[in-house]
Design a protein around this motif. Structure first.
Motif, PDB file in Angstrom:
ATOM      1  N   MET A   1       0.893  -1.152   0.025  1.00  0.00           N
ATOM      2  CA  MET A   1       0.016   0.016  -0.008  1.00  0.00           C
ATOM      3  C   MET A   1       0.758   1.149   0.019  1.00  0.00           C
ATOM      4  O   MET A   1       1.886   1.378   0.790  1.00  0.00           O
ATOM      5  N   ILE A   2       0.510   2.137  -1.085  1.00  0.00           N
ATOM      6  CA  ILE A   2       1.378   3.390  -0.940  1.00  0.00           C
ATOM      7  C   ILE A   2       0.365   4.697  -0.537  1.00  0.00           C
ATOM      8  O   ILE A   2      -0.602   4.674  -1.146  1.00  0.00           O
ATOM      9  N   VAL A   3       0.604   5.380   0.432  1.00  0.00           N
ATOM     10  CA  VAL A   3      -0.125   6.389   0.908  1.00  0.00           C
ATOM     11  C   VAL A   3       0.656   7.836   0.487  1.00  0.00           C
ATOM     12  O   VAL A   3       2.019   7.959   0.920  1.00  0.00           O
ATOM     13  N   GLU A   4      -0.186   8.812  -0.179  1.00  0.00           N
ATOM     14  CA  GLU A   4       0.312   9.881  -0.758  1.00  0.00           C
ATOM     15  C   GLU A   4       0.012  11.023   0.062  1.00  0.00           C
ATOM     16  O   GLU A   4      -1.221  10.976   0.747  1.00  0.00           O
ATOM     17  N   ARG A   5       1.103  12.035   0.414  1.00  0.00           N
ATOM     18  CA  ARG A   5       0.720  13.190   1.333  1.00  0.00           C
ATOM     19  C   ARG A   5       1.479  14.287   0.967  1.00  0.00           C
ATOM     20  O   ARG A   5       2.516  14.166  -0.010  1.00  0.00           O
ATOM     21  N   LYS A   6       0.962  15.453   0.969  1.00  0.00           N
ATOM     22  CA  LYS A   6       1.629  16.659   0.687  1.00  0.00           C
ATOM     23  C   LYS A   6       2.343  17.290   1.977  1.00  0.00           C
ATOM     24  O   LYS A   6       1.639  17.480   2.852  1.00  0.00           O
ATOM     25  N   ILE A   7       3.463  17.866   1.768  1.00  0.00           N
ATOM     26  CA  ILE A   7       4.310  18.254   2.917  1.00  0.00           C
ATOM     27  C   ILE A   7       4.378  19.735   2.609  1.00  0.00           C
ATOM     28  O   ILE A   7       5.007  20.200   1.482  1.00  0.00           O
ATOM     29  N   LYS A   8       4.184  20.734   3.346  1.00  0.00           N
ATOM     30  CA  LYS A   8       4.373  22.109   3.197  1.00  0.00           C
ATOM     31  C   LYS A   8       5.580  22.639   4.078  1.00  0.00           C
ATOM     32  O   LYS A   8       5.714  22.328   5.244  1.00  0.00           O
ATOM     33  N   ILE A   9       6.489  23.446   3.205  1.00  0.00           N
ATOM     34  CA  ILE A   9       7.475  23.897   3.920  1.00  0.00           C
ATOM     35  C   ILE A   9       7.289  25.406   3.855  1.00  0.00           C
ATOM     36  O   ILE A   9       7.070  26.294   2.999  1.00  0.00           O
ATOM     37  N   VAL A  10       7.148  26.202   5.112  1.00  0.00           N
ATOM     38  CA  VAL A  10       7.088  27.540   5.357  1.00  0.00           C
ATOM     39  C   VAL A  10       8.031  28.095   5.583  1.00  0.00           C
ATOM     40  O   VAL A  10       8.745  27.619   6.962  1.00  0.00           O
ATOM     41  N   THR A  11       8.649  29.252   5.112  1.00  0.00           N
ATOM     42  CA  THR A  11       9.789  29.995   5.294  1.00  0.00           C
ATOM     43  C   THR A  11       9.321  31.464   5.592  1.00  0.00           C
ATOM     44  O   THR A  11       8.640  31.996   4.784  1.00  0.00           O
ATOM     45  N   GLU A  12      10.119  32.017   6.784  1.00  0.00           N
ATOM     46  CA  GLU A  12       9.855  33.408   7.214  1.00  0.00           C
ATOM     47  C   GLU A  12      11.183  33.718   7.218  1.00  0.00           C
ATOM     48  O   GLU A  12      12.225  33.266   8.030  1.00  0.00           O
ATOM     49  N   GLN A  13      11.325  35.377   6.833  1.00  0.00           N
ATOM     50  CA  GLN A  13      12.759  35.991   7.189  1.00  0.00           C
ATOM     51  C   GLN A  13      12.233  37.477   7.283  1.00  0.00           C
ATOM     52  O   GLN A  13      11.409  38.117   6.877  1.00  0.00           O
ATOM     53  N   HIS A  14      13.392  38.038   8.042  1.00  0.00           N
ATOM     54  CA  HIS A  14      13.357  39.490   8.079  1.00  0.00           C
ATOM     55  C   HIS A  14      14.684  40.040   8.591  1.00  0.00           C
ATOM     56  O   HIS A  14      15.621  39.172   8.920  1.00  0.00           O
ATOM     57  N   ASN A  15      14.958  41.175   8.290  1.00  0.00           N
ATOM     58  CA  ASN A  15      16.050  42.036   8.594  1.00  0.00           C
ATOM     59  C   ASN A  15      16.230  41.949  10.210  1.00  0.00           C
ATOM     60  O   ASN A  15      15.345  42.341  10.854  1.00  0.00           O
ATOM     61  N   ILE A  16      17.494  41.970  10.613  1.00  0.00           N
ATOM     62  CA  ILE A  16      18.221  42.165  12.217  1.00  0.00           C
ATOM     63  C   ILE A  16      18.952  43.162  12.139  1.00  0.00           C
ATOM     64  O   ILE A  16      19.731  43.618  11.075  1.00  0.00           O
ATOM     65  N   ASN A  17      18.924  43.894  13.227  1.00  0.00           N
ATOM     66  CA  ASN A  17      19.910  44.890  13.634  1.00  0.00           C
ATOM     67  C   ASN A  17      21.166  44.464  13.893  1.00  0.00           C
ATOM     68  O   ASN A  17      21.681  44.552  15.259  1.00  0.00           O
ATOM     69  N   LYS A  18      22.141  43.901  13.119  1.00  0.00           N
ATOM     70  CA  LYS A  18      23.393  43.561  13.186  1.00  0.00           C
ATOM     71  C   LYS A  18      24.133  43.887  12.116  1.00  0.00           C
ATOM     72  O   LYS A  18      23.773  44.048  10.968  1.00  0.00           O
ATOM     73  N   PRO A  19      25.467  44.251  12.272  1.00  0.00           N
ATOM     74  CA  PRO A  19      26.206  44.587  11.273  1.00  0.00           C
ATOM     75  C   PRO A  19      26.490  43.625  10.242  1.00  0.00           C
ATOM     76  O   PRO A  19      26.772  42.423  10.398  1.00  0.00           O
ATOM     77  N   PRO A  20      26.423  44.050   8.998  1.00  0.00           N
ATOM     78  CA  PRO A  20      26.556  42.794   7.656  1.00  0.00           C
ATOM     79  C   PRO A  20      27.720  42.284   7.924  1.00  0.00           C
ATOM     80  O   PRO A  20      28.977  42.996   8.023  1.00  0.00           O
ATOM     81  N   VAL A  21      27.827  41.177   7.360  1.00  0.00           N
ATOM     82  CA  VAL A  21      29.217  40.324   7.150  1.00  0.00           C
ATOM     83  C   VAL A  21      29.905  40.790   5.782  1.00  0.00           C
ATOM     84  O   VAL A  21      31.037  41.059   5.833  1.00  0.00           O
TER      85      VAL A  21
END
Length: 225
Positions: A1-21
């Motif tokens: 038996m094969i069971v199919e499912r969908k996986i969602k990858i959720v990505t969030e990002q924002h700037n932070i107050n640190k000096p740039p590398v």
């Protein structure tokens, strides 16, 4: 038996107050979370996995990061975009699913959906997968239960058979396993994990003749009555 499912990858990002590398590239904090979608497309906890292992860019101090609880939240800081691999594990033998994920900063939040197939999941994993939708064998269950269909009364009781099987000795269980192997057909779901000493079967997928044979075998035991 094969069971199919969908996986969602959720990505969030924002700037932070640190000096740039690197000049011109602001520092970011980013987070990745993993969900499974149900049959209506709604996010559900990805309990079908026992852990997620993120393989980040090798420039990170800890490029391999492991998380054991949904939503397997991975949070880090950095300035660069890169492609990571994510390994998702189940308790099944060989149960690893690998996904490639593109970490980018084009939007504050974005989502990616990946199809995943679970091959011959154990009974325990089947129950978890049912939280997000029916299994291929569930239609067989409906037919055998006679949902919405007038059928003659069965000469056996599936629930009583299930209860009776757990009371059998190891020797009698071997007889039952042989009966199942001899009488099963292509629609029967059976999983035999010899290394772990485990045998599982979905009773609702067994042919009528096998179910009748199991019933006749079990009623011969006083503890079953």
């Amino acid at each position: 038996m094969i069971v199919e499912r969908k996986i969602k990858i959720v990505t969030e990002q924002h700037n932070i107050n640190k000096p740039p590398v690197t000049e011109g590239f602001p520092m970011k904090e980013w987070t990745v979370e993993i969900y499974v979608l149900d049959q209506d497309g709604k996010e559900k906890p990805a309990r079908c996995f026992t852990k997620a292992v993120y393989h980040l860019h090798p420039s990170f101090d800890n490029p391999v990061q492991t998380f054991m609880e949904p939503p397997f939240k991975c949070t880090n800081e950095g300035w660069g975009e890169f492609e990571m691999s994510i390994d998702l594990f189940t308790t099944e033998k060989g149960g690893k699913h690998s996904i490639m994920h593109d970490l980018n900063f084009a939007a504050p939040q974005y989502e990616m959906v990946h199809p995943i197939s679970f091959k011959n999941p154990s009974q325990a994993l089947q129950q978890i997968l049912r939280e997000t939708g029916p299994l291929p064998s569930d239609e067989e269950r409906k037919i055998k239960k006679g949902d919405g269909v007038s059928k003659k009364k069965k000469s056996y009781d599936i629930e009583k058979i299930a209860d009776g099987l757990v009371k059998l000795s190891e020797e009698d269980l071997l007889v039952v396993i042989q009966m199942i192997h001899d009488g099963k057909d292509d629609s029967t779901y059976v999983q035999n994990n010899i290394d772990a000493g485990e045998f599982s079967v979905d009773l609702y997928t067994l042919p009528e003749a096998v179910m009748k044979g199991l019933w006749d075998f079990l009623v011969s035991f006083p503890c079953f009555l």
